[in-house]
Write a protein that holds these residues in place. Structure first.
Motif, PDB file in Angstrom:
ATOM      1  N   GLU A  40      78.469 113.845 -13.434  1.00  0.00           N
ATOM      2  CA  GLU A  40      79.403 112.801 -13.871  1.00  0.00           C
ATOM      3  C   GLU A  40      78.828 112.031 -15.059  1.00  0.00           C
ATOM      4  OE1 GLU A  40      81.281 110.088 -11.174  1.00  0.00           O
ATOM      5  OE2 GLU A  40      80.739 111.331  -9.456  1.00  0.00           O
ATOM      6  N   GLY A  58      86.861 108.665 -12.192  1.00  0.00           N
ATOM      7  CA  GLY A  58      86.038 108.940 -11.024  1.00  0.00           C
ATOM      8  C   GLY A  58      86.704 109.832 -10.001  1.00  0.00           C
ATOM      9  N   ASN A  59      87.903 110.371 -10.300  1.00  0.00           N
ATOM     10  CA  ASN A  59      88.555 111.298  -9.384  1.00  0.00           C
ATOM     11  C   ASN A  59      87.806 112.627  -9.391  1.00  0.00           C
ATOM     12  OD1 ASN A  59      90.774 109.531  -8.743  1.00  0.00           O
ATOM     13  ND2 ASN A  59      91.629 110.014 -10.755  1.00  0.00           N
ATOM     14  N   LYS A  81      88.076 108.251  -6.325  1.00  0.00           N
ATOM     15  CA  LYS A  81      86.719 107.717  -6.272  1.00  0.00           C
ATOM     16  C   LYS A  81      86.518 106.889  -5.014  1.00  0.00           C
ATOM     17  CE  LYS A  81      83.216 105.289  -8.968  1.00  0.00           C
ATOM     18  NZ  LYS A  81      82.697 104.574  -7.804  1.00  0.00           N
ATOM     19  N   ASP A 137      83.441 107.822  -2.560  1.00  0.00           N
ATOM     20  CA  ASP A 137      82.419 106.819  -2.274  1.00  0.00           C
ATOM     21  C   ASP A 137      82.160 106.682  -0.779  1.00  0.00           C
ATOM     22  OD1 ASP A 137      81.997 106.284  -4.904  1.00  0.00           O
ATOM     23  OD2 ASP A 137      83.201 104.456  -4.966  1.00  0.00           O
TER      24      ASP A 137
END
Length: 706
Positions: A82, A139-140, A156, A160
């Motif tokens: 990422e 953040g997907n 995300k 998380d």
């Protein structure tokens, strides 16, 4: 971004251990060549003993897990880093062993954290032969659930909460935000590699010989393909974007020719603009950075294109082989080598899914230093202070990426902050309490640069205060019982200081510290001794306010008296005055030797008085004292009393001899004397003869007539 189907028999036959191992990778530069040169070996390769030993430092034994949470082999086929540095690895090893739902995706918080067989901190299980992985800017997480012919989207917020390895809790059911089916009716499609480009998610749809794009980034959830490209697409295993151009890896199976196609037009049925080949023509994954394209091959090789593959129509094999199987000095990557991810500025691979060796190899990283600066040091409580971390590589001109976690005394100052294009990150806070704080900036590292840490000592001063001191008596005198009050006021604002005040008199403490109440503190009562005094009140400060002190000075001499006049006739008054007495107190005035009260008097706010006192008539003449007393003090002053003057008259009766004569007779004699003198004066002026006789004779003669 990988292919696995053509090598199922190979994977089913090996029952070897698996691990994430730290390594080092240096790439050849210069003209195209098939010889990579001397490349350092990875730091600790898996030992293929068949007993599960990983050869990790300290005999660590992390490996993949089966569907029941039991340790099993690790089959990495795709890697993804990422923007924030988190590493994702897809593992289909257990799917190869017969389970239809045992495929997993593992994750580590950073490249550095994935070293030395460290157990990953997140797990996604219940997948069927997962391959491609992508993460968008929101953040997907997108996972190619290849065995189920679908792509799953996880927000995300969900990733998380993915739980740690081995408990099998984070299954896709109910957790994914979107399911994108790639089936052709009931027929499987086997979607392989994923890539993000042109604001779309792109997928290599293997069995259907096509590349498709979906508008599913961010909050978008359109599962119908926006773009479908089939021209010259044949069993695609991977897709990637380099320089804004789409590259597709075709695999040689089912009559297809192994090659890499570049598409400059991203539209339905677009034709390729260029074709590239690699050694053995078995491209299985693609990655790139800037204008550099890198491809991995099922023969264990990695090819870095030395030319400019984003322009022109060249079809020559412009490559530099940097990891070919069996080459001396290479990583000895074992066929098949499936996945790789490249985010380094020079295009060199960063992580390599060395599937044949059941490991992920990490490229050699450049050392960094992290320096921290403050926008204001020292600062004041409540100031908004900005802290900036600058990450500098030990060599080269590339700028590090990744994040910086700022800490104050070990506690995080908000979330991690991404580095900007200049290699700096900034955070700010106004919540630091008074005192000295250790500010730490922890650089996460990235695919090219090692982590590093910098520190700074930040001094935070309290807000300014002022302290004033007053006494319970305006002018304390010797013997007085007095208290002192300190008032602490802030230099600005309306918040009231807290803390304590220590009083002392000429350096000697008056009791212990006294807590402030509404900004004030009062000392214990003390008896004032004669002489000069300096009362000091020292404020301790608190979490918001700085310390300060104030003083009060005075001279506590003995009380004074004055009397005017100091000699007084009995029965008359005199003025009595005094100084250095207590303020606004009542004094008793006494005349001695035989005590006689002369009354009372009250002092003014400065401890002074002046009053008239009457000496009683008939008080014994002579020296005496006036004594003035209060509750705590006493003073005396001398005074002389004299008797009143006596006037004697002739009594009308009695036997005493009367002296003198009747006043009427004396008056007549005087009158005659004056008349005689006048007559003589007149006669002389008329020149007549006068016989002068002695005055005594004249007076005798006159007396006989009286």
């Amino acid at each position: 971004m990988t292919y696995r189907g053509a090598h199922r028999r190979f994977h089913a036959a090996v029952g070897l251990c698996a691990a994430i191992l730290a390594g080092s990778f240096v790439f050849a530069t210069g003209p195209a060549s098939s010889d990579p040169g001397n490349l350092p070996a990875p730091l600790g390769q898996a030992t293929n003993t068949g007993t599960g030993s990983l050869g990790c430092p300290n005999n660590a034994s992390w490996k993949g897990f089966d569907n029941n949470g039991n340790p099993d082999n690790f089959g990495p086929v795709a890697v993804k880093i990422e923007d924030g540095g988190r590493v994702w690895v897809s593992d289909f090893r257990n799917s190869e062993q017969g389970s239809s739902t045992a495929g997993r995706v593992y994750s580590w918080p950073s490249v550095a954290a994935a070293q030395d067989c460290t157990t990953p901190d997140r797990e996604l299980d219940g997948l069927n032969q997962p391959e491609g992985i992508e993460v968008d800017s929101s953040g997907n997480l997108f996972v190619a659930d290849t065995g189920n012919s679908r792509i799953l989207k996880f927000t995300k917020a969900k990733t998380d909460t993915f739980t740690t390895v081995g408990n099998g809790a984070a299954t896709p059911a109910g957790n994914f935000a979107l399911e994108i089916s790639t089936k052709n009716g009931n027929a499987d499609s086997f979607v392989r590699g994923l890539a993000i480009g042109n604001n779309r998610l792109w997928a290599a749809d293997d069995n259907r010989n096509r590349v498709v794009a979906f508008d599913v980034l961010g909050a978008n959830n359109n599962t119908t393909p926006d773009v479908v490209i089939t021209d010259a697409v044949c069993h695609p295993k991977a897709v990637t974007f380099v320089g804004g151009k789409l590259f597709v890896a075709n695999f040689p199976q089912g009559g297809c020719i192994g090659s890499i196609k570049r598409y400059d037009t991203l539209a339905n049925n677009a034709a390729p603009a260029a074709t590239f080949t690699i050694q053995n023509d078995h491209p299985i994954d693609l990655s790139g950075f800037g204008t550099t394209l890198v491809a991995s091959s099922t023969d264990g090789g990695i090819a870095k294109f030395a030319g400019a593959p984003t322009s022109g129509s060249a079809s020559a094999p412009l490559i530099t082989s940097v990891g070919q199987k069996g080459k001396t000095g290479t990583y000895d990557l074992k066929a098949p080598t499936f996945g790789l991810d490249t985010i380094s500025s020079d295009g060199n691979p960063t992580l390599i899914a060395d599937s044949g060796n059941f490991r992920v190899v990490q490229a050699d990283l450049t050392a960094t230093t992290t320096a921290v600066t403050s926008s204001k040091n020292p600062s004041t409580v409540g100031d908004n202070v900005a802290f900036t971390a600058t990450v500098t590589p030990a060599s080269g001109g590339a700028k590090p990426t990744g994040t910086v976690q700022f800490k104050a005394d070990g506690a995080n100052l908000g979330p991690a902050v991404p580095l900007d294009a200049n290699g700096t990150a900034t955070t700010s806070t106004a919540s630091l309490a008074k005192g000295t704080h250790t500010i730490t900036a922890v650089y996460s590292g990235d695919a090219n640069f090692n982590p590093s840490t910098g520190t700074l000592q930040q001094e935070v001063q309290g807000k300014g205060t002022s302290t004033s001191v007053t006494a319970s008596k305006a002018t304390p005198a010797a013997g007085d019982r007095v208290t002192f009050t300190a008032t602490v006021a802030p230099a600005s604002g309306t918040v009231t200081p807290t803390g304590t005040v220590q009083f002392n008199d000429n350096g000697t403490d008056l009791g212990g510290p006294v807590a402030l109440t509404n900004g004030s503190a009062t000392s214990p009562e003390t008896t004032i001794t004669q002489g000069a005094h300096t009362i000091t009140a020292t404020y301790s400060g608190d979490a918001n306010f700085a310390a300060s002190s104030g003083t009060l000075s005075f001279n506590a001499g003995a009380p004074t008296l004055a009397v005017d006049p100091s000699t007084v006739v009995a029965g008359r008054q005199t003025t009595l005055s005094g100084t250095r007495w207590g303020a606004d107190e009542t004094l008793q005035i006494t005349l001695q030797s035989t005590p006689v009260s002369l009354g009372m008097v009250r002092t003014d706010s400065a401890g002074r008085f002046s009053t008239l006192v009457t000496i009683p008539a008939g008080f014994d003449p002579g020296p005496h004292q006036i004594i003035v007393t209060s509750n705590t003090q006493r003073a005396t002053i001398g005074i002389t009393v004299v008797a009143a003057t006596t006037v004697t008259t002739r009594p009308t009766t009695g036997t005493l001899r009367v002296t003198g004569g009747p006043i009427s007779t004396l008056t007549l004699a005087g009158t005659l004397t004056l008349a005689l003198g006048f007559a003589l004066l007149t006669a002389g002026r008329r020149r007549r003869y006068v016989v002068c006789q002695p005055a005594t004779v004249i007076m005798q003669r006159l007396a006989r007539h009286l």
